[in-house]
Design an enzyme around this catalytic site. Sequence first.
Site, PDB file in Angstrom:
ATOM      1  CB  CYS A 142      46.660  39.018  43.030  1.00 44.93           C
ATOM      2  SG  CYS A 142      45.767  40.453  42.513  1.00 44.93           S
ATOM      3  CG  ASN A 143      42.551  37.834  40.421  1.00 43.52           C
ATOM      4  OD1 ASN A 143      42.481  37.110  41.408  1.00 43.52           O
ATOM      5  ND2 ASN A 143      41.999  39.015  40.357  1.00 43.52           N
ATOM      6  CD  GLU A 197      41.051  44.205  37.306  1.00 43.74           C
ATOM      7  OE1 GLU A 197      41.518  45.239  37.797  1.00 43.74           O
ATOM      8  OE2 GLU A 197      41.733  43.262  36.877  1.00 43.74           O
TER       9      GLU A 197
END
Lengths: 424, 279
Positions: free
Chosen positions: A51-52, A115
């Site tokens: 998603c990034n 993360e």
Amino acid sequence: MIKIINIGMNHETAPVELRECLASEQDSVLRTLGAIRNIDCIKEGLFISTCNRVEALITSDNSEEAKKCMISAMSMIGNIPEDDFSSNLYTYEDMDAVLHIFRVASSLDSLITGEPQILGQIKEAYAEATREKTAGVILNRLMHRAFHVAKRVRTETFICESAVSVSYAAVELAKKIFYELKGKKVLLVGAGEMAELAARHLKTHGAESIVVANRTFDKAVRVAELIEAKPVSFEEIESQLYEVDIIITSTASKEYVITYEQVKKSIRKRRNRPLFFIDIGVPRNVQPEINSLSNIYVYDVDDLKGIIRMNMDRRQQEGIKAERIVREEAVKFEKWVKTLAVVPTIISLKNKSESIIQAELKKSNGALSEMTSEQKEAVITLTTSIAEKIINDPILYLKGKVDRPTLDLYLDMTRKLFNLDQDN
Amino acid sequence: MENVLYYLSLFLELFASLGLVLYIFRQKKTLFWCSYWILFAGFICHTVFLGYRYYLSGMAPVIHFKAALSFFSWSIIGVYLIFQFKFKLKVLGSFVAPFAVFLMIFSSTMPWIDIPVRPIFKSLWLTTHIAVIFIGNGMLAIGFLAAIMYLIQEYQIKHKRAGTFYERLPSLATLDTINNYSIAYGFAFISFGIIIGSIYAQQVLGTYWQWDPKEVWSLITWLFYAALLHQRLAAGWQGRKVAIMTIICFFILVFTFVGVSHLLGGYHSFRNMGLQETI
């Protein structure tokens, strides 16, 4: 000379609408890998889509051509004109590409540094590339090194260890108090996105049940449905004090929702069990003096933010250490890539000596025919080891020159000395 | 021979403690396990040393304060080595080992005097009495250290200081469990030890109990620990109160161990165990 190239966009270079185009469909990874396989100038390829970030990692002899082909493939698959996204792309080559992929795998390039998901996503992308057979010698080695670097960064620095969101910080604190959340009961007073998220987090970490209280009971019911909790009325809060272990408050109330007297009264009935307040409300919902009661801990939103700020600083500091590890490993990898340049010469050298041995053995076939098979065996071993010893030093010499700018000269000299190019 | 064993075990235990303290700051698993096994090696030397003393004197090695301290240190380390496998809490060693080594260093500063033992003390009953009580004391010492760790961690959480110790120390619940476990078992051991002692006293002295100062203070200590356990079980005490009470109880235990023998005399005191003193 083969080059490693990285083309892509991440949360910093491109808005989400653009990244979506390239990562929207389930099979976009497969289709991109298919395209990579069909482009001649690209030798190996790998496609990461999270998603990034959306990026391709490819190797090629002709980097300019390969870049062009890759961009047009991306434009085709994302169904967007090249001009619309080419300014959002970053490209890295060679050492920079290696550094980049190591940083990505170690989560140094993530939106939230440290993360943990990214490593799994990259492993998945690599697995996909091996299934589609688009990963070869270089990417195999590169990706395994990347996983190794990520592991080193994780174990040698504290970059992944500290919580950087309110709800996660709350979970960590709860674990410092209760050890585990299994069997713990949570009371959620009021509704708010952050409070809901914290409650959800506690539940995924093992909390047994959640009870929701709200001034308007209907709202409590609605929130309770959302997070699979039990609604109670606002008046029941006092009796819930006897039952629960963790209380999250986030109401807009101007007065304290839970007072010192209420909690003090509950201690005996609670049999001194620890009670943990997470007060997200502004102004505060829980009377701060409650923190002075034995076995009861009150954290308000500023306390949690303080912890997060500290953790952020810490991550930044650890980031420096992590960058050093990444650099160190990239240098090692680059050295390996350079050895690839001497590999063809070494192989021809070995082939040449092997063919000489075979030819000479054939010539002496008559003389050898009277020997027993054991003796023949011994002669073969002898000749092979002599040949190996003779070419061993030149090979080591070449490998030692991998870092030198004069490497080509040495390669050329070797090929001439051993007459490697005129043989077939 | 004895001296070599004594100083070897002191050296190994000291070395292991340094490693374990360093472990608080540099969280390397290998550092911990190396220290753990060095501590184990020290413990083995210590055990051989005590065994040899037992063989020579025929009595548990508590003839004087030096011996008693080394025995206490041995029992703490022994209990810790086993507890480590139950609780799997590495940082516990960083507190327990230095404490045990401190006792050992203290013991090493005192001269070693060989005193012949009074025949009345040469009995397996008596040795069991002493050994059981010392193992119990070792557990209570670990309970005490867990209580200190609890208070440190509780302070960090209460005052919102996420410092070095906050991360290194385990959760409050874990420390409370260790405390509970150590006190419960330690209490059982000292109770059992006292019973053995009084049975032996009945056999050789004709009375179960004779209000010797050590006996009185042991009873006081026992009552305090009994009260602590009662509060935990019946009144639901836990956490901070228990930790503070554990520390108080342990100070009383230390007084019974050190103070009574030195200040109040009685037949339990060191000066009355040797032969020549009574002549």
